[in-house]
Design a protein around this motif. Structure first.
Motif, mmCIF file in Angstrom:
data_model
loop_
_atom_site.group_PDB
_atom_site.id
_atom_site.type_symbol
_atom_site.label_atom_id
_atom_site.label_comp_id
_atom_site.label_asym_id
_atom_site.label_seq_id
_atom_site.Cartn_x
_atom_site.Cartn_y
_atom_site.Cartn_z
ATOM 1 N N UNK A 42 -39.839 -25.430 -12.156
ATOM 2 C CA UNK A 42 -39.679 -26.747 -11.502
ATOM 3 C C UNK A 42 -41.120 -27.429 -11.786
ATOM 4 N N UNK A 43 -41.162 -28.547 -11.970
ATOM 5 C CA UNK A 43 -42.159 -29.491 -12.075
ATOM 6 C C UNK A 43 -42.453 -30.152 -10.573
ATOM 7 N N UNK A 44 -43.766 -29.830 -10.266
ATOM 8 C CA UNK A 44 -43.989 -30.691 -8.904
ATOM 9 C C UNK A 44 -44.047 -32.009 -9.049
ATOM 10 N N UNK A 45 -43.676 -32.696 -7.902
ATOM 11 C CA UNK A 45 -44.006 -34.209 -7.674
ATOM 12 C C UNK A 45 -44.620 -34.563 -6.469
ATOM 13 N N UNK A 46 -45.452 -35.411 -6.495
ATOM 14 C CA UNK A 46 -46.092 -36.214 -5.465
ATOM 15 C C UNK A 46 -45.558 -37.232 -4.798
ATOM 16 N N UNK A 47 -45.031 -37.030 -3.436
ATOM 17 C CA UNK A 47 -44.281 -38.318 -2.951
ATOM 18 C C UNK A 47 -44.924 -38.280 -1.565
ATOM 19 N N UNK A 48 -44.916 -39.537 -1.248
ATOM 20 C CA UNK A 48 -45.237 -39.958 0.533
ATOM 21 C C UNK A 48 -43.898 -40.292 1.106
ATOM 22 N N UNK A 49 -43.929 -39.416 2.214
ATOM 23 C CA UNK A 49 -42.673 -39.662 3.183
ATOM 24 C C UNK A 49 -42.955 -40.656 4.197
ATOM 25 N N UNK A 50 -43.922 -41.526 3.904
ATOM 26 C CA UNK A 50 -44.000 -42.761 4.773
ATOM 27 C C UNK A 50 -43.022 -43.831 4.523
ATOM 28 N N UNK A 51 -42.682 -43.784 3.002
ATOM 29 C CA UNK A 51 -41.434 -44.640 2.673
ATOM 30 C C UNK A 51 -40.087 -44.075 2.872
ATOM 31 N N UNK A 52 -39.849 -42.930 3.562
ATOM 32 C CA UNK A 52 -38.399 -42.395 3.824
ATOM 33 C C UNK A 52 -37.896 -43.089 4.998
ATOM 34 N N UNK A 53 -36.831 -43.570 4.885
ATOM 35 C CA UNK A 53 -36.060 -44.489 5.911
ATOM 36 C C UNK A 53 -34.942 -43.533 6.855
ATOM 37 N N UNK A 54 -35.269 -43.667 7.900
ATOM 38 C CA UNK A 54 -34.083 -42.889 8.928
ATOM 39 C C UNK A 54 -32.541 -42.778 8.464
#
Length: 658
Positions: A252-264
């Motif tokens: 699998x390829x790692x991906x760097x993401x920010x949970x700050x943009x996740x919506x409830x």
């Protein structure tokens, strides 16, 4: 010798090729309005070509730019015999050759360039695993190089061997006792070699094969303090995962993401796929990625609870899927919902002997002696972010003033202020501004403070280097009048072009009509657009606005001569009146259509002007962001930028209170 800049020469070639076609056409076949058509189309194509070519974020193919230079040489060679009166006898043959050269050198390059830009937006390149892996590796490398924890201040020469961590790392797998790792021991290598668990990492690089009866899910949690190296640890883990994916294409390829943009209430699977496609333009399935998630600390406590539940649901639905999440100790212990963990990684504060070695290596002996003797300053130095800032800002720290501060937050703020002063005084590696024209310290701080607050309100960790920050602006009555002013300027420019094409007297008469109509349309646009949102004003929207405006205005300008030519060959009285009416109305309709198409561009210009007048941004915002990244206040990753640490973003947000 510097290379020739085709991006600057090719628009000039497009314009000269069309300009040379005017006397060729007029000399070969003297049509009444031939020069008007050639000149108007040439001007429109040149504007459209230059606008598309110089659009931020677009790199035109070199062959396309070079192809625009060839026909202009043929047009010039063809023009000189006609200018000397030696080729008039060719008549229509010269006219047809002129049309071919005009098409090849002016129309065709413009159409190809516009089509190329449009195709990239309509069908963005969907990257596969290998292309995604290269992008992620480049992002990791850029962020680590610009990290505040990357290199000790004394390390001016390349270090040999694996870099040592300043902080201790403890790893706990399942119900096994926690194990402290050495300063250079890699976490994934330890997990792979840990004998108490069968195949902790399988051949595909995924954590799997745990003993039966262990209630473990697929989440790895990195816990640490504020500024304690969590993001740096995430980048190290992602880099190791990239190495594994490179060795084995099935990984699998790692991906760097920010949970700050996740919506409830948003399923995590859908958010992951949408985020990967938005950030990396990658066409990839959920089973092909290894999510490495940061930014959960930036959520409110309620949203973090909901995010924990979403992660747990995702772990149950995708049992073989693993993800890495990082959180601070304080935030995690206050959450009622615990993550179902397969692996926990704890980051400890820095020990005193390492603080001593670090500061002595940085030639900051006086600071170390002060910290060693002061129990209030030692906790600040135990945080990796602040230790690095202390060493970098040694000359800016007044020890007695620092010691007099009453609480830890004030001491941390003092260190960051000293670091900001030091970075502002440091000479940039590249000259972004002319000598003496660099932004003042106060302006730089204010612009970064406004950016930090804006990103915090929108729950963003990254913004584009090429567009305005995401703001929503309510226009005041005075600011709404800017729309009317821009619409009137567009009408005056349209009237000027009309007068140059059809004569001064005709231009004045139509110009009065154009301005009157624009007053009405501009007022309607100004009253109907009271809220501006920069999120809807991306490069694609502005480009389409510019292209449509040029096309509609060009059609309006040419319609006067075109319909006039039709009317001159009409004999019936009724049919004679229709072209006259159309001849009067069509230029007005062309202007109105151009103004409507220009609305997104007008909105962007107004918002940019307002933010500049309010002092929130400099006029050349992209250049300032590059300058701030050079000062390490921001990290530049490709065409995006971000603050190097959430604590740095918080610090700038509080420099200038609301």
């Amino acid at each position: 010798m510097s290379k020739i800049n085709l991006a600057r020469i090719s628009p000039l070639a497009v314009f000269l090729n069309g300009l040379l076609g005017v006397p060729i056409a007029q000399s070969s076949v003297p049509l009444p309005s031939a020069w008007i058509f050639f000149l108007a189309i040439t001007a429109g194509c040149t504007l459209l070509y230059a606008f598309t070519l110089w659009l931020p974020g677009y790199l035109a193919p070199s062959w396309l730019l070079f192809a625009s230079l060839l026909p202009v040489a043929a047009s010039a060679a063809f023009y000189f015999p006609i200018a000397l009166g030696e080729a008039i006898a060719f008549g229509k043959i010269a006219f047809y050759l002129c049309l071919i050269l005009f098409f090849l050198g002016t129309l065709l390059p413009t159409l190809l360039l516009v089509a190329s830009r449009w195709r990239l937006w309509r069908m963005p390149p969907k990257r596969g695993k290998q292309a995604l892996l290269a992008l992620v590796r480049a992002e990791i490398s850029a962020r680590k190089q610009q990290s505040l924890l990357a290199v000790a201040p004394s390390s001016r020469e390349p270090s040999s061997g694996e870099p040592k961590r300043l902080w201790d790392v403890e790893v706990k797998i399942g119900k096994q006792p926690s194990q402290k790792l050495g300063q250079v021991e890699k976490i994934l290598e330890y997990c792979a070699e840990y004998s108490a668990i069968d195949s902790a990492i399988d051949s595909a690089g995924n954590f799997a094969g745990y003993s039966a009866g262990q209630e473990l899910s697929g989440t790895v949690l990195v816990l640490g303090g504020r500024g304690g190296g969590k993001t740096t640890t995430l980048l190290d883990l992602a880099e190791d995962l990239c190495d594994r994916a490179e060795l084995n294409p099935s990984n699998r390829v790692p991906v760097l993401l920010d949970l700050a943009s996740w919506k409830p209430n948003q399923p995590l699977e859908r958010w992951l796929l949408r985020s990967v496609r938005s950030k990396y333009d990658a066409d990839i399935e959920i089973g092909e990625i290894f999510p490495v998630l940061d930014g959960i600390d930036e959520l409110s406590l309620k949203r973090q609870e909901q995010c924990h539940k979403a992660i747990n649901r995702f772990s149950r639905d995708f049992e073989s899927q693993l993800m890495i999440v990082c959180s601070s100790f304080d935030r995690y212990k206050h959450c009622k919902t615990r993550l179902r963990l397969r692996l926990a990684i704890g980051l400890q504060s820095i020990k005193e002997d390492r603080i001593k070695d670090y500061l002595l290596a940085a030639k900051s002996r006086e600071l170390w002696e002060t910290i060693e003797d002061n129990s209030d300053l030692l906790p600040v130095a135990k945080v990796p972010l602040f230790l690095n800032a202390i060493a970098l800002a040694d000359e800016e720290i007044l020890i007695q003033a620092w010691k007099r501060l009453k609480d830890r937050k004030s001491r941390e703020r003092y260190v960051l202020n000293a670091w900001v002063r030091r970075q502002l005084a440091r000479r940039s590696s590249r000259r972004w501004y002319p000598p003496g024209r660099e932004p003042s310290s106060k302006k730089t701080r204010y612009w970064l403070s406004w950016l930090a607050k804006t990103m915090h309100r929108r729950s963003l960790r990254e913004i584009s280097l090429e567009s305005l920050p995401p703001v929503t602006w309510q226009l005041t009555p005075k600011q709404s009048s800017y729309t009317l002013a821009i619409v009137l300027l567009l009408a005056l420019a349209y009237s000027l072009c009309f007068g140059l094409l059809y004569g001064f007297n005709t231009g004045v008469i139509y110009g009065i009509v154009f301005v009157g109509v624009s007053l009405v349309s501009g007022t309607a646009i100004a009253l109907g657009r009271r809220t501006l949102d920069s999120r809807s004003l991306g490069n694609q929207t502005i480009w389409l606005s510019g292209v449509s405006t040029i096309a509609f205005c060009l059609m309006g300008l040419l319609s006067f001569a075109l319909v006039g030519g039709i009317g001159s060959n009409t004999r019936a009285d009724l049919l004679l009146e229709l072209p006259k009416l159309a001849k009067f109305i069509l230029p007005i309709l062309g202007l109105l259509a151009g103004q409507v198409a220009a609305i997104p561009g007008i909105q962007h210009l107004i918002l940019h002007f307002i933010l500049w007048r309010q002092g929130h941004i400099p006029w050349n915002y992209a250049r300032f962001l590059q300058y701030a990244a050079d000062k390490t206040f921001l990290q530049k990753v490709g065409k995006r930028c971000r603050f190097p640490n959430y604590l740095v973003q918080e610090h700038f947000a509080h420099i200038f209170p609301e």
